[in-house]
Scaffold this motif. Structure first.
Motif, mmCIF file in Angstrom:
data_model
loop_
_atom_site.group_PDB
_atom_site.id
_atom_site.type_symbol
_atom_site.label_atom_id
_atom_site.label_comp_id
_atom_site.label_asym_id
_atom_site.label_seq_id
_atom_site.Cartn_x
_atom_site.Cartn_y
_atom_site.Cartn_z
ATOM 1 N N MET A 1 0.841 -1.196 0.000
ATOM 2 C CA MET A 1 0.000 0.000 0.000
ATOM 3 C C MET A 1 0.878 1.248 0.000
ATOM 4 O O MET A 1 1.991 1.250 0.506
ATOM 5 C CB MET A 1 -0.901 0.013 1.233
ATOM 6 C CG MET A 1 -1.926 -1.103 1.252
ATOM 7 S SD MET A 1 -3.124 -0.978 -0.097
ATOM 8 C CE MET A 1 -3.990 0.507 0.374
ATOM 9 N N ASP A 2 0.356 2.330 -0.570
ATOM 10 C CA ASP A 2 1.110 3.581 -0.631
ATOM 11 C C ASP A 2 1.467 4.063 0.774
ATOM 12 O O ASP A 2 0.715 3.882 1.725
ATOM 13 C CB ASP A 2 0.302 4.660 -1.351
ATOM 14 C CG ASP A 2 0.216 4.400 -2.848
ATOM 15 O OD1 ASP A 2 -0.554 5.098 -3.513
ATOM 16 O OD2 ASP A 2 0.927 3.506 -3.338
ATOM 17 N N GLY A 3 2.624 4.670 0.874
ATOM 18 C CA GLY A 3 3.064 5.228 2.145
ATOM 19 C C GLY A 3 4.134 4.395 2.814
ATOM 20 O O GLY A 3 4.134 4.247 4.030
ATOM 21 N N THR B 1 8.646 9.261 2.032
ATOM 22 C CA THR B 1 7.590 8.256 1.954
ATOM 23 C C THR B 1 7.393 7.888 0.492
ATOM 24 O O THR B 1 7.095 8.754 -0.336
ATOM 25 C CB THR B 1 6.270 8.793 2.534
ATOM 26 O OG1 THR B 1 6.472 9.126 3.910
ATOM 27 C CG2 THR B 1 5.177 7.740 2.431
ATOM 28 N N CYS B 2 7.585 6.635 0.182
ATOM 29 C CA CYS B 2 7.482 6.162 -1.200
ATOM 30 C C CYS B 2 6.085 5.615 -1.467
ATOM 31 O O CYS B 2 5.493 4.947 -0.619
ATOM 32 C CB CYS B 2 8.526 5.076 -1.454
ATOM 33 S SG CYS B 2 8.447 4.387 -3.126
ATOM 34 N N ARG B 3 5.572 5.908 -2.643
ATOM 35 C CA ARG B 3 4.270 5.393 -3.067
ATOM 36 C C ARG B 3 4.514 4.410 -4.212
ATOM 37 O O ARG B 3 4.502 4.787 -5.388
ATOM 38 C CB ARG B 3 3.370 6.545 -3.490
ATOM 39 C CG ARG B 3 3.150 7.566 -2.375
ATOM 40 C CD ARG B 3 2.413 8.794 -2.861
ATOM 41 N NE ARG B 3 1.087 8.461 -3.353
ATOM 42 C CZ ARG B 3 0.279 9.340 -3.946
ATOM 43 N NH1 ARG B 3 0.676 10.593 -4.111
ATOM 44 N NH2 ARG B 3 -0.909 8.975 -4.372
ATOM 45 N N ARG C 1 2.940 2.007 -5.743
ATOM 46 C CA ARG C 1 1.967 1.779 -6.813
ATOM 47 C C ARG C 1 1.999 2.916 -7.835
ATOM 48 O O ARG C 1 1.943 2.679 -9.045
ATOM 49 C CB ARG C 1 0.564 1.626 -6.225
ATOM 50 C CG ARG C 1 0.393 0.363 -5.390
ATOM 51 C CD ARG C 1 -1.038 0.199 -4.932
ATOM 52 N NE ARG C 1 -1.201 -1.005 -4.132
ATOM 53 C CZ ARG C 1 -2.366 -1.424 -3.646
ATOM 54 N NH1 ARG C 1 -3.464 -0.723 -3.879
ATOM 55 N NH2 ARG C 1 -2.428 -2.534 -2.928
ATOM 56 N N GLN C 2 2.081 4.145 -7.340
ATOM 57 C CA GLN C 2 2.117 5.278 -8.268
ATOM 58 C C GLN C 2 3.422 5.287 -9.066
ATOM 59 O O GLN C 2 3.414 5.562 -10.272
ATOM 60 C CB GLN C 2 1.948 6.603 -7.524
ATOM 61 C CG GLN C 2 2.048 7.826 -8.426
ATOM 62 C CD GLN C 2 1.150 8.962 -7.986
ATOM 63 O OE1 GLN C 2 -0.048 8.955 -8.219
ATOM 64 N NE2 GLN C 2 1.738 9.948 -7.334
ATOM 65 N N PHE D 1 -3.961 3.791 -10.406
ATOM 66 C CA PHE D 1 -2.966 3.974 -9.347
ATOM 67 C C PHE D 1 -2.336 5.369 -9.366
ATOM 68 O O PHE D 1 -1.401 5.631 -8.613
ATOM 69 C CB PHE D 1 -1.869 2.912 -9.489
ATOM 70 C CG PHE D 1 -2.404 1.515 -9.584
ATOM 71 C CD1 PHE D 1 -2.856 0.849 -8.455
ATOM 72 C CD2 PHE D 1 -2.490 0.874 -10.806
ATOM 73 C CE1 PHE D 1 -3.370 -0.439 -8.541
ATOM 74 C CE2 PHE D 1 -2.999 -0.409 -10.910
ATOM 75 C CZ PHE D 1 -3.445 -1.070 -9.770
ATOM 76 N N ASP E 1 -2.587 9.697 -9.223
ATOM 77 C CA ASP E 1 -3.372 10.836 -8.756
ATOM 78 C C ASP E 1 -4.158 11.419 -9.930
ATOM 79 O O ASP E 1 -3.713 11.336 -11.090
ATOM 80 C CB ASP E 1 -2.452 11.913 -8.182
ATOM 81 C CG ASP E 1 -1.850 11.501 -6.846
ATOM 82 O OD1 ASP E 1 -2.396 10.579 -6.207
ATOM 83 O OD2 ASP E 1 -0.830 12.096 -6.441
#
Length: 235
Positions: free
Chosen positions: A43-45, A52-54, A56-57, A161, A163
């Motif tokens: 999961m993101d975060g 903080t790495c995301r 999925r994005q 995935f 924004d």
């Protein structure tokens, strides 16, 4: 040198493992056979050092970027001009040389512009052999449309995935068919002989690309265009 100054990513197991997982989501299937490879990422975060790495994005951005990066600058122009391309490489290089522009514009639309020389439409070209060593053949225009289908499929998948400000809402495609013509003695130019413009609106879901837009252009097929090209290109 990198190891000396602490820049060897292999020494940072947490970051290396996360990058590895993102790379594994670039395509194919999961170990369980699921095509939703990005959805299997953490999961993101995920905290990595001071950020903080995301994942999925990041994976979605890299995957869609890879899908749209093929254009004229990646074509082997020297080999195309010299006629020295290996047969199994012709489809890709003729396709890449035809891509004039691929860009996202502010309204969330992705514009793809191709200019295809009709001399590349005359024949089909061999595909690389499959696992059994069998090689089929394909016309360039059929390969182009299949690539557009895949592009739209990947666009819709990656949108899940990203924004909202990074998503693409539709594809705007323009395909120009160009012919070599002698404007004056020994002066040759590329002249447009036909044009196809269409939009592929936003759709949900993945996999299973929906390509109903092709039904509205039944003449845009390999055998049909090869026949027109051989006849001297009459509309």
């Amino acid at each position: 040198m990198l190891a000396m100054y602490g820049g060897n990513i292999g020494l940072d197991q947490a970051e290396a493992m996360l990058i590895s997982k993102i790379a594994q989501a670039h395509g194919g299937k999961t170990l369980s056979g699921d095509k939703d490879t990005i959805g299997q990422l953490p999961m993101d975060g995920i905290p990595i050092a001071a950020i903080t790495c995301r994942p999925r994005q990041v994976a979605a951005l890299v995957r869609f970027a890879d899908e749209i990066c093929e254009h004229a600058s990646r074509a082997g122009r020297h080999h195309i001009a010299a006629g020295t391309l290996p047969d199994h490489n012709k489809l890709f290089h003729y396709y890449a040389s035809s891509v004039r522009g691929a860009v996202c514009i502010p309204n969330g639309c992705f514009k793809l512009h191709l200019a295809i020389n009709t001399k590349y439409l005359l024949a089909s070209y061999p595909l690389p052999p499959d696992a059994a060593g069998v090689s089929a053949e394909k016309y360039l225009i059929d390969d182009v449309l299949d690539r557009i289908v895949k592009l739209d499929c990947e666009r819709r998948y990656c949108n899940q995935f990203l924004d909202p400000g990074l998503q693409t809402n539709e594809l705007d495609v323009c395909i120009e068919l160009m012919e070599d013509r002698e404007e004056r003695p020994s002066i040759w130019v590329l002249a447009e002989v036909d044009r196809y413009s269409f939009r592929i609106p936003a759709k949900e879901g993945y996999p299973g690309a929906q390509d109903a837009w092709r039904d509205g252009m039944p003449e845009l097929k390999g055998l049909t265009l090869a026949g027109r090209a051989k006849e001297g290109w009459k509309k």
